[in-house]
Design a protein around this motif. Structure first.
Motif, PDB file in Angstrom:
ATOM      1  N   SER A   1      90.464 -61.625  77.381  1.00  0.00           N
ATOM      2  CA  SER A   1      91.752 -62.404  76.977  1.00  0.00           C
ATOM      3  C   SER A   1      92.674 -61.799  77.626  1.00  0.00           C
TER       4      SER A   1
ATOM      5  N   ASP B   1      99.890 -64.584  72.544  1.00  0.00           N
ATOM      6  CA  ASP B   1      99.721 -65.943  73.148  1.00  0.00           C
ATOM      7  C   ASP B   1      98.584 -65.955  74.244  1.00  0.00           C
ATOM      8  N   LEU B   2      97.261 -65.709  73.622  1.00  0.00           N
ATOM      9  CA  LEU B   2      96.191 -65.295  74.674  1.00  0.00           C
ATOM     10  C   LEU B   2      95.788 -66.176  75.461  1.00  0.00           C
TER      11      LEU B   2
ATOM     12  N   MET C   1      92.373 -67.453  76.765  1.00  0.00           N
ATOM     13  CA  MET C   1      90.873 -66.972  76.470  1.00  0.00           C
ATOM     14  C   MET C   1      90.170 -67.091  77.976  1.00  0.00           C
TER      15      MET C   1
ATOM     16  N   HIS D   1      88.521 -60.436  70.814  1.00  0.00           N
ATOM     17  CA  HIS D   1      89.069 -62.015  70.988  1.00  0.00           C
ATOM     18  C   HIS D   1      89.595 -62.287  69.555  1.00  0.00           C
TER      19      HIS D   1
ATOM     20  N   SER E   1      94.417 -63.478  65.941  1.00  0.00           N
ATOM     21  CA  SER E   1      95.114 -64.786  65.377  1.00  0.00           C
ATOM     22  C   SER E   1      96.757 -64.600  65.651  1.00  0.00           C
TER      23      SER E   1
ATOM     24  N   MET F   1      97.047 -69.687  71.003  1.00  0.00           N
ATOM     25  CA  MET F   1      95.765 -69.329  71.965  1.00  0.00           C
ATOM     26  C   MET F   1      95.512 -70.419  72.725  1.00  0.00           C
TER      27      MET F   1
ATOM     28  N   THR G   1      98.772 -58.348  77.229  1.00  0.00           N
ATOM     29  CA  THR G   1      97.816 -58.605  75.820  1.00  0.00           C
ATOM     30  C   THR G   1      97.950 -57.555  74.836  1.00  0.00           C
TER      31      THR G   1
END
Ligand SMILES: [Cu+2]
Length: 502
Positions: free
Chosen positions: A117, A137-138, A140, A150, A153, A157, A181
């Motif tokens: 991510s 605010d990944l 993916m 990953h 939370s 996302m 990240t």
């Protein structure tokens, strides 16, 4: 879950505070531990200086330009004769350069074709919170790749892609974009997720500064390479962070400029403008010319043009800082070689310029660069203190004694009013504030502007056991933003704090 995500708290428990270069010196030049390459390294000044390509929009309308970037792995020849797998924006190392206009919106669709991510932050950008790159605010991986890391939370996302909107409502300046990240910024920037974002405006265009192929970005980053050419990085065996020996930061033995090892660049005997970015994880540099009369005339800082040019014999630059400088090669004759070195590392090589020809030079350095005024220290404003320290109840790095927790806002800051923020350190920490630039008011109790603190800054190089005061004012955007150390190993090991603009 929090403990497992922050496995370094356990892993680093027995580590001692090791300062390389320490000993007699009360203030070591560097927070970091040297990582040596196993690859056969090239002789310096063999590889030509690459210039990152300028990114082209896929479409434009009256107000905005729209871009698409694919984050992907790619094999690149960084060391001659070897290949290095990078994680790059468009597979490049560094990524493509955005070259945009102040006040015109840049919209970037970032597609994640990596197997981890990612998050993109525009460093120095006056950016709305949803596009600022909040570390959870990944984005993916598009291919559905999934590893334990990953399972985080608390953020917004998205799957496979995310669109970032940059209003560019700010002065002309040298910004950069890079991964942000949570817990994994350092290894992901190290492997290639960084690039330049230049904002231009009419005020700057109207100055007679060197331009076109005489305006050159110099993105300096140190890296170490394994025998097969792959990047070496001392990641912790389980979870985020690095091996305990590298808690201070990873400094490496190959100096790359624009992704090339100790490159060489041919110049005319005229003035050049160099936009210097230190994209290293932890290394500081004191840049100097080893031979001849060349000096640096600084015209800009992180946040754009200075009011007046400032002359320097050397330039001290910490991670994430930018110096916009003019160097005049007219004092040299064709055939002369001018080497840029790092005085903080025994005059080790950075790159070389070869003066090729005499040429006409219509550029100039105006006595006055910009109309912005330095704001005097206001009275009666809100003051906040941010203490950057190791430990404070655990073995990572902390701000005000706290490890980064995305659920905790360490401050509620009102928009549109000045505040005075005080930064206090133990070892070297380059401190970065998101959303707004600041002016340095004092360093070590002295209010005369220190040599490398001129202009609007977004990152300030704070030395061991030092106190720096800055004047800051946030505008326009409400939301969650960050203050953190830009030594990326410190950042990943929790030296970050959230604040909320209200
Ligand atoms: Cu730090």
């Amino acid at each position: 879950m929090k403990m497992s995500r922050r496995g370094f708290m356990v892993a680093g428990a027995g580590a001692t505070l090791a300062l390389s270069g320490c000993g007699q010196e009360a203030k070591p030049a560097q927070a970091g531990e040297l990582l040596r390459s196993k690859a056969k390294l090239p002789a310096p000044f063999q590889v030509p200086l690459p210039i990152p390509p300028v990114k082209k929009p896929v479409r434009s309308d009256a107000k905005a330009d729209y871009y698409r970037v694919v984050q992907r792995k790619a094999s690149r020849e960084i060391l001659p004769g070897l290949t290095t797998e990078v994680m790059g924006y468009d597979g490049l190392f560094p990524g493509p350069t955005f070259d945009v206009r102040s006040g015109r919106t840049t919209v970037v669709e970032q597609v994640n074709e990596l197997d981890v991510s990612t998050v993109v932050h525009l460093h120095g950008g006056h950016t709305p919170a949803p596009s600022d790159g909040w570390p959870l605010d990944l984005v993916m991986p598009a291919n559905g790749g999934h590893t334990e890391r990953h399972v985080m939370s608390g953020g917004d996302m998205t799957m496979g892609r995310r669109t970032y909107t940059y209003p560019n409502t700010q002065r002309a300046a040298t910004l950069w974009y890079h991964d942000h990240t949570m817990d994994y910024t350092a290894p992901q920037v190290y492997r290639g997720l960084f690039g330049l974002h230049l904002i231009r405006d009419d005020e700057e265009d109207n100055l007679p500064l060197p331009k076109d192929d005489r305006e050159i970005p110099l993105v300096i980053a140190d890296r170490a390479f394994d025998a097969d050419g792959s990047f070496l990085y001392p990641a912790a065996k389980d979870g985020p962070g690095v091996e305990p020996a590298y808690m201070e930061g990873v400094i490496a033995d190959v100096t790359l400029v624009n992704g090339a090892p100790w490159p060489v660049h041919e110049v005319d005997a005229v003035r050049y403008r160099f936009r210097i970015l230190n994209a290293s994880n932890a290394r500081r540099y004191e840049l100097a010319f080893s031979n001849g009369p060349a000096k640096f005339v600084q015209i800009g800082s992180d946040g754009g043009l200075l009011d007046l040019p400032v002359e320097h014999k050397t330039v001290v630059i910490a991670p994430a800082e930018r110096f916009d400088v003019i160097v005049d090669f007219s004092q040299y004759r064709p055939g002369d070689e001018v080497t840029l070195v790092n005085k903080l590392d025994n005059n080790s090589n950075v790159m070389r310029f070869k003066v090729a020809h005499k040429a006409v030079d219509e550029s100039n350095i105006p006595a006055k660069l910009s109309s912005y005024a330095v704001t005097p220290r206001p009275a009666g404003v809100v003051r906040r203190e941010w203490r950057f320290r190791r430990g404070g109840g655990h073995s990572g790095w902390t701000i005000n004694g706290k490890a980064f927790d995305p659920a905790v806002m360490q401050a509620q800051v009102k928009l549109d009013q000045y505040e005075i923020w005080t930064f206090v350190t133990d070892v070297h920490h380059p401190v970065h504030v998101h959303l707004a630039p600041f002016q340095v008011l004092s360093r070590g109790g002295k209010t005369k502007v220190a040599e490398f603190d001129h202009g609007w800054k977004d990152t300030v190089d704070i030395r061991p056991a030092e106190v720096v005061e800055v004047l800051v004012k946030f505008t326009a955007h409400k939301g969650k933003y960050l203050i953190h150390c830009h030594n990326l190993e410190h950042e990943d090991m929790a030296m970050m704090a959230a604040f909320e603009t209200i």
